[in-house]
Design an enzyme around this catalytic site. Structure first.
Site: not given
Length: 477
Positions: A279, A282, A310, A345, A363, A386
Site C-alpha cells: 500500500e 501504491w 460522461w 479504502n 471521474w 480515480w
C-alpha cells in the site's frame, strides 16, 4: 566550522524535524537555521478546505516542537520569492533548502525559484525525502517508465535494501530567532461559520508526534490480520497514516524501518507486512505515474477513453456528495468522509465506482470533491486512484468491473456495523436488508421506523439497469 550566516529551511508539505534531509543539509556546517513557512497566495497545488484544517494544526505542532529546541517557526504570507527576498535581506542568509516536490506545477515553480535564487548568488538546494525512491530511479529494462503496478513494485522491492536509513533530528541544531512572524489564526485555515470540521478533532492528532503515535498503535495491535481485515470498514485494521504522510509529518523510510522492526519482534506477520508495504508502494506508483505523465489529473491515461460521453447529471452528483444515493454502503462512506475527513479504502473504491459506473459521471468531478474534502488529498494518489476505478488509468480495473454496492455491503459489512454507524436512520433494520433497504417488506420497514423517500431516499438508480448502461457505454469504446 560554523558560519554566522544563517540558512533558510523552507517548509512545504514536510512538517517534521526527523528524517529531514533539507534540515540536515541546512545546518551541516553549523549554520543557524531559519525555519520558514510561506502562505503563498498562488500555491502550486492549492489545498482543499479539509486539508487546510490539518495544515493549521500541523503548523501549530511543528512550531511548538521547534520552540522546545530553542527555535522559531517564522510564518509569512506572500509570493514565495518575495518572502524569501525579504528574509534574506533581513538576515544575510545565503542558502535556501527545501524538500523536493514532484507534481507538475510544483516542479515548474521550484525550477523557477531555484534559478532566481542562484542568479542572486544564493545557494538553493532541493532534497529528497517524500518517497522511498525518486521517480527517475525506477525503470523497465528498456529504460521506459512502468505502466503497471506489479512489475513497478517488484523493481522497487529489488532495490529496497539500497534505501538509506532514516535521518535523526540533527544534533547541535541552532536557530536564527526573533524574526517577525504572522499569527497563524489570521490565515483563516480553520472553518468557523459553520465549523464543519468539528468532528475531526476526536479522530486525529496532526503533527510529527501524532504520526508516530498512530504508527505505533497500528504496528502494536491493528496490523495483525491487516491483509484480510483491511477490507472490512467496521474493523480497526487500517493505519490511517495517509494524512500524516501527505503533510510530511512522517516518511516512508521511517515507516519501513518501524515495519521491519515489528516483523523481527513478531508483532507483525510477514504476510501482513508485505500487504501493508504494498500500500505504501501504491503511493509511490501514483507519484511515479504523475511525474512521467503530468496530465494525469486532467486527461485519461488510456487515450481510448478520452471521448467517453460522461453524463452531465448535477442532481445525481449532489445526491452522491450528500450521501443520499439510497445505497447505504455508498452513503455511509460519503458521510464518514464528511464527519471525519477520511473514508475507508474499500469504501472509497465502492463510492468511486458508483459515481463513474452507476451514474457515469466524470471521474474528474469525483477527484475534485475528494481534493476538497479528504484530509489526505494528494494530487498523484487522487488522480491515479480515480482513473484506476474509472477504468481509464494505468493498470486500471477493467471497465466491466463494476462494484455491486449491495453485495459489497453484504460481504464487507456483514453485521452492518459500518452502515449503522454512518447511516443511523437505518440502524433498526435487520442485517439482511441493510445493504438494500428497498428489498425489505413494508412491515419490516415500518417496524424499523423507515419510510423510503422520506426518512431515507429511494435508490437514485437501479443497479441492474445502471450496470447494463455502463457496460454498453464503456464497451463501445
Amino acid at each position: 566550522m560554523s558560519t554566522s550566516r544563517p540558512a533558510i529551511l523552507l517548509f512545504r508539505n514536510d512538517l517534521r524535524l526527523s528524517d529531514h534531509a533539507a534540515l540536515t543539509a541546512a545546518c551541516a556546517d553549523g549554520r543557524p537555521v531559519i525555519c520558514l513557512y510561506v502562505n503563498d497566495p498562488l500555491p502550486a497545488d492549492p489545498m482543499g478546505a479539509a486539508q487546510q484544517w490539518w495544515l493549521h494544526h500541523s503548523l501549530t505542532a511543528l512550531s511548538a516542537q521547534i520552540e522546545l529546541l530553542g527555535g522559531q517557526l517564522v510564518l509569512r504570507s506572500g509570493p514565495t520569492q518575495t518572502v524569501l527576498s525579504q528574509v534574506i535581506a533581513a538576515t544575510g542568509a545565503d542558502e535556501v533548502h527545501w524538500s523536493r516536490r514532484y507534481t507538475p506545477n510544483a516542479v515548474a515553480a521550484d525550477t523557477v525559484l531555484k534559478t532566481q535564487l542562484k542568479a542572486r548568488g544564493i545557494r538553493a538546494e532541493s532534497h529528497a525525502g517524500r518517497y522511498l525512491f525518486e521517480p527517475w530511479q525506477v525503470a523497465t529494462k528498456s529504460g521506459t517508465p512502468f505502466r503497471v503496478f506489479t512489475p513497478f513494485w517488484r523493481a522497487c522491492l529489488a532495490q529496497l535494501d539500497q534505501v538509506s536509513p532514516a535521518l535523526p533530528i540533527p544534533s547541535g541544531l541552532t536557530f536564527h530567532r526573533h524574526l517577525q512572524s504572522e499569527d497563524l489564526p489570521d490565515w483563516g485555515l480553520l472553518p468557523a461559520r459553520p465549523n464543519w470540521a468539528a468532528g475531526f478533532g476526536p479522530h486525529w492528532t496532526p503533527g510529527e508526534a501524532g504520526a508516530f503515535s498512530r504508527l505505533d498503535q497500528f504496528l502494536s495491535a491493528r496490523a495483525q490480520g491487516y491483509a484480510e481485515g483491511r477490507d472490512f470498514p467496521a474493523e480497526a485494521r487500517v493505519s490511517n497514516l495517509s494524512p500524516h504522510l501527505q503533510m510530511g509529518e512522517i516518511t516512508p523510510r521511517q515507516i519501513l524501518a518501524s515495519l521491519r522492526r515489528a516483523e523481527v519482534t513478531g508483532d507483525v506477520s510477514d504476510r501482513d507486512a508485505t500487504k501493508f508495504l504494498a500500500e505504501v508502494g501504491w503511493r509511490e506508483f501514483a507519484a511515479y505515474l504523475l511525474y512521467h505523465t503530468p496530465s494525469l489529473p486532467e486527461v485519461e491515461f488510456q487515450p481510448k477513453f478520452v471521448p467517453f460521453p460522461w453524463r452531465d447529471a448535477p442532481d445525481d452528483l449532489a445526491a452522491w456528495q450528500r450521501g443520499q444515493t439510497g445505497y447505504p454502503i455508498v452513503d455511509a462512506g460519503v458521510r464518514e468522509l464528511w464527519q471525519t475527513g477520511t473514508m475507508h479504502n474499500r469504501v472509497r473504491m465502492i463510492v468511486a465506482s458508483f459515481l463513474t459506473k452507476h451514474l457515469r459521471i466524470d471521474w474528474r468531478a469525483g477527484l475534485a470533491w475528494f481534493r476538497d474534502t479528504l484530509l489526505d488529498a494528494d494530487v498523484a494518489s487522487n488522480a491515479a486512484s480515480w482513473q484506476w476505478v474509472a477504468g481509464c488509468g494505468a493498470d486500471a480495473a477493467p471497465y466491466f468491473r463494476i462494484f455491486n454496492p449491495i453485495t459489497q455491503a453484504t460481504k464487507f459489512d456483514p453485521t452492518g456495523a459500518y452502515i449503522r454507524q454512518w447511516v443511523p436512520e437505518l440502524s433498526a433494520l435487520p442485517d439482511r436488508y441493510l445493504g438494500a433497504p428497498w428489498q425489505a417488506p413494508e412491515a419490516v420497514l415500518l417496524g424499523a421506523g423507515i419510510r423510503l423517500g422520506t426518512t431515507y431516499p429511494h435508490p437514485i438508480v437501479d443497479h441492474a439497469s445502471a450496470r447494463a448502461a455502463a457496460l454498453d457505454a464503456f464497451g463501445g469504446l
